[in-house]
Write an enzyme that holds these catalytic residues in place. Structure first.
Site, short mmCIF file in Angstrom:
data_model
loop_
_atom_site.label_atom_id
_atom_site.label_comp_id
_atom_site.label_asym_id
_atom_site.label_seq_id
_atom_site.Cartn_x
_atom_site.Cartn_y
_atom_site.Cartn_z
N GLY A 105 25.25 40.56 37.70
CA GLY A 105 25.85 40.14 38.97
C GLY A 105 25.34 40.95 40.15
N ASP A 109 26.41 39.78 29.88
CA ASP A 109 26.79 38.84 30.94
C ASP A 109 26.75 37.42 30.39
OD1 ASP A 109 26.79 37.39 33.55
OD2 ASP A 109 26.48 39.41 34.34
N THR A 130 28.32 33.49 37.13
CA THR A 130 28.19 33.56 38.59
C THR A 130 26.94 34.33 38.99
OG1 THR A 130 29.55 35.56 38.78
CG2 THR A 130 30.70 33.46 38.93
N ASP A 161 30.22 36.13 26.42
CA ASP A 161 31.41 36.00 27.26
C ASP A 161 32.41 37.07 26.83
OD1 ASP A 161 33.88 35.14 28.37
OD2 ASP A 161 33.02 33.14 28.60
N VAL A 162 32.87 37.89 27.78
CA VAL A 162 33.77 39.01 27.40
C VAL A 162 35.09 38.54 26.82
CG1 VAL A 162 32.83 40.81 28.92
CG2 VAL A 162 34.62 39.26 29.79
N THR A 221 39.44 36.13 31.66
CA THR A 221 38.34 37.09 31.77
C THR A 221 38.89 38.48 32.04
OG1 THR A 221 36.85 35.38 32.56
CG2 THR A 221 36.24 37.65 33.08
N TYR A 254 43.08 35.94 40.30
CA TYR A 254 42.20 37.11 40.46
C TYR A 254 43.04 38.38 40.65
CZ TYR A 254 38.37 39.99 42.37
OH TYR A 254 37.45 40.98 42.60
N ARG A 297 31.39 34.16 50.22
CA ARG A 297 31.90 35.39 50.82
C ARG A 297 31.42 35.49 52.26
NH1 ARG A 297 31.68 39.68 45.81
NH2 ARG A 297 30.03 38.39 44.96
P1 NAD Z 1 29.40 38.76 40.77
O1 NAD Z 1 30.07 37.44 40.62
O2 NAD Z 1 28.08 38.83 41.43
O3 NAD Z 1 29.25 39.48 39.35
C1 NAD Z 1 30.13 39.25 38.28
C2 NAD Z 1 29.28 39.15 37.02
O4 NAD Z 1 30.16 38.98 35.90
C3 NAD Z 1 28.34 37.93 37.03
O5 NAD Z 1 27.07 38.31 36.58
C4 NAD Z 1 29.00 36.95 36.06
O6 NAD Z 1 28.08 36.08 35.44
C5 NAD Z 1 29.67 37.90 35.08
N1 NAD Z 1 30.82 37.31 34.40
C6 NAD Z 1 31.86 36.63 34.95
N2 NAD Z 1 32.71 36.25 33.98
C7 NAD Z 1 32.21 36.70 32.80
C8 NAD Z 1 32.63 36.61 31.45
N3 NAD Z 1 33.76 35.95 31.11
N4 NAD Z 1 31.86 37.20 30.50
C9 NAD Z 1 30.72 37.84 30.83
N5 NAD Z 1 30.26 37.95 32.09
C10 NAD Z 1 31.00 37.39 33.06
O7 NAD Z 1 30.45 39.72 41.51
P2 NAD Z 1 30.31 41.20 42.08
O8 NAD Z 1 30.55 41.13 43.52
O9 NAD Z 1 29.07 41.84 41.57
O10 NAD Z 1 31.57 41.88 41.40
C11 NAD Z 1 31.48 42.70 40.25
C12 NAD Z 1 32.84 43.27 39.91
O11 NAD Z 1 33.33 44.04 41.00
C13 NAD Z 1 33.90 42.21 39.62
O12 NAD Z 1 34.71 42.64 38.55
C14 NAD Z 1 34.71 42.16 40.89
O13 NAD Z 1 36.04 41.77 40.64
C15 NAD Z 1 34.62 43.60 41.38
N6 NAD Z 1 34.80 43.68 42.84
C16 NAD Z 1 33.81 43.26 43.69
C17 NAD Z 1 34.01 43.33 45.07
C18 NAD Z 1 32.95 42.90 46.05
O14 NAD Z 1 33.20 42.97 47.26
N7 NAD Z 1 31.79 42.49 45.64
C19 NAD Z 1 35.24 43.80 45.57
C20 NAD Z 1 36.22 44.18 44.67
C21 NAD Z 1 35.99 44.14 43.31
N1 UDP Z 2 35.82 34.11 56.01
C1 UDP Z 2 35.47 33.40 57.13
N2 UDP Z 2 34.43 32.50 57.05
C2 UDP Z 2 33.72 32.34 55.90
C3 UDP Z 2 34.07 33.10 54.75
C4 UDP Z 2 35.15 33.98 54.84
O1 UDP Z 2 36.09 33.52 58.20
O2 UDP Z 2 32.78 31.53 55.90
C5 UDP Z 2 36.93 35.09 56.11
C6 UDP Z 2 38.00 34.96 55.02
O3 UDP Z 2 38.97 34.01 55.39
C7 UDP Z 2 38.54 36.38 54.95
C8 UDP Z 2 37.32 37.25 55.27
O4 UDP Z 2 36.39 36.39 55.93
O5 UDP Z 2 39.51 36.57 55.96
C9 UDP Z 2 36.67 37.86 54.05
O6 UDP Z 2 36.42 36.83 53.12
P1 UDP Z 2 35.70 37.07 51.72
O7 UDP Z 2 35.85 35.80 50.94
O8 UDP Z 2 34.33 37.59 51.94
O9 UDP Z 2 36.50 38.26 51.04
P2 UDP Z 2 38.06 38.48 50.69
O10 UDP Z 2 38.90 37.50 51.43
O11 UDP Z 2 38.13 38.32 49.22
O12 UDP Z 2 38.30 39.86 51.17
#
Ligand code: NAD
Ligand code: UDP
Length: 313
Positions: free
Chosen positions: A11, A32, A36, A57-58, A91, A144, A185
């Site tokens: 990811g 993985d 996603t 798949d985890v 998950t 989530y 996002r």
């Molecule tokens: P991402 O979607 O890019 O990565 C998630 C990865 O997990 C992907 O490669 C997906 O294929 C894999 N995956 C999903 N479900 C699975 C399953 N059942 N079995 C095996 N693999 C699986 O997201 P990311 O932004 O890289 O996030 C990574 C982690 O960090 C997540 O746990 C997410 O909740 C956490 N996190 C991310 C953010 C952020 O802003 N990016 C913020 C808070 C927490």
């Molecule tokens: N958001 C937005 N336009 C977009 C995507 C997201 O205004 O096209 C807003 C969303 O409503 C939230 C903030 O941006 O208030 C961050 O969204 P994101 O999905 O990135 O993260 P999260 O809500 O999970 O923090």
């Protein structure tokens, strides 16, 4: 040589983490199911003899021999985690039980990538780890938020019941290269919209706030937490620089030199009004704090998407 398992390693965050762990001389197993992500994120690592990929798949049990586990597998963007909310909960819950099982058997240290979403729509600002949060248990984001809250519970119960060596971090909004252009996002949406001349989709008034951490900083924090022996957390990891979504849009329009216009769309249900990490604990316990301000990290991310879009048919 240490054997390190990274679930969700293909990811956005996971692929940067695998890269850094390999650079530091570890044997890395990336597990993985590519739900996603794609192999593109890790293509450049596939020739490395210390890197191994398992498509799995985890939710399903697996036996592995490892010394450390970074448990990141879970869809992270609201669009992705709401496609199949029941699978998202499974998950977080079954996935965590399976990975904790490996950690318990192997006596491996295991880190959970939890989230600032455990604070829900927070009524305390900024959010310290001691805040229990304000989460709607039955809304569209609950699969989530509550999934991660339950994962945290499982981690602490394994710690209390089996002495499993755990590390829980709560990650705040993270951005950077290898985010998917279409996962909804805000950073990726706005950059892609600005670069392709589409309208910038502002949800609600745009006065809601988020705090954006560059992925390199976040990865450093994950590794520092893993190396902080016996520190269970939870520890917040994020950049306390707080922006309204309006401010973010203006920055991206300015960096890209775009003529895109902002259009307003309804605010999704339960969208948090404000979010900013209190990182006192990370500073004190890990000696960690972010080093890349948004004004440096955003242009790097824009550059990544510019190249990506140029190379797309
Ligand atoms: P991402 O979607 O890019 O990565 C998630 C990865 O997990 C992907 O490669 C997906 O294929 C894999 N995956 C999903 N479900 C699975 C399953 N059942 N079995 C095996 N693999 C699986 O997201 P990311 O932004 O890289 O996030 C990574 C982690 O960090 C997540 O746990 C997410 O909740 C956490 N996190 C991310 C953010 C952020 O802003 N990016 C913020 C808070 C927490
Ligand atoms: N958001 C937005 N336009 C977009 C995507 C997201 O205004 O096209 C807003 C969303 O409503 C939230 C903030 O941006 O208030 C961050 O969204 P994101 O999905 O990135 O993260 P999260 O809500 O999970 O923090």
């Amino acid at each position: 040589m240490r054997r390190v398992l990274v679930t969700g390693g293909a990811g956005f965050i996971g692929s940067h983490l695998c890269e850094r762990l390999l650079d530091q001389g570890n044997d890395v197993i990336c597990l993985d199911n590519f739900s996603t992500s794609s192999r593109h994120n890790i293509l450049h690592l596939l020739q490395n003899p210390h890197f191994e990929v398992i498509r799995h798949d985890v939710i399903e049990p697996i036996r592995l021999e490892v010394d450390q586990i970074y448990h990141l597998a879970c869809p992270a963007s609201p669009i992705h985690y709401q496609i199949n909310p029941i699978k998202t909960i499974k998950t977080s819950v079954s996935g965590s039980i399976n990975m904790l099982g490996i950690a318990k058997r192997q006596r491996a240290r295991i880190l959970l990538a939890s989230t600032s979403e455990v604070y829900g729509d927070p009524q305390v600002h900024p959010q310290p780890e001691s805040y229990w949060g304000n989460v709607n248990p039955i809304g569209p984001r609950s699969c989530y938020d509550e999934g991660k809250r339950c994962a945290e519970t499982l981690f602490f119960d394994y710690h209390r019941q089996h002495k499993t060596d755990i590390a829980v971090v709560r990650i705040f909004n993270t951005y950077g290269p290898r985010m998917l252009p279409n996962d909804g996002r805000v950073v990726s949406n706005f950059i892609v919209q600005a670069l392709t001349g589409q309208n910038i989709t502002m949800y609600g008034s745009g006065n809601q706030t988020r705090s954006f951490c560059y992925v390199d900083d976040l990865v450093a924090g994950l590794i520092q937490m893993m190396n902080a022996t016996a520190e269970t957390g939870p520890v917040n990891l994020g950049n306390p620089e707080e922006y309204t979504i309006q401010e973010l849009a203006k920055k991206i329009i300015q960096i890209t030199g775009s003529s895109s216009q902002i259009i307003y769309q309804p605010l999704p249900q339960d969208d948090p009004t404000q979010r900013k990490p209190d990182i006192t604990l990370a500073q004190k316990k890990l000696g960690w704090q972010p080093t890349v301000p948004v004004d440096i990290g955003l242009p790097k991310t824009v550059e990544y998407f510019r190249n990506l879009l140029k190379n797309q048919p």
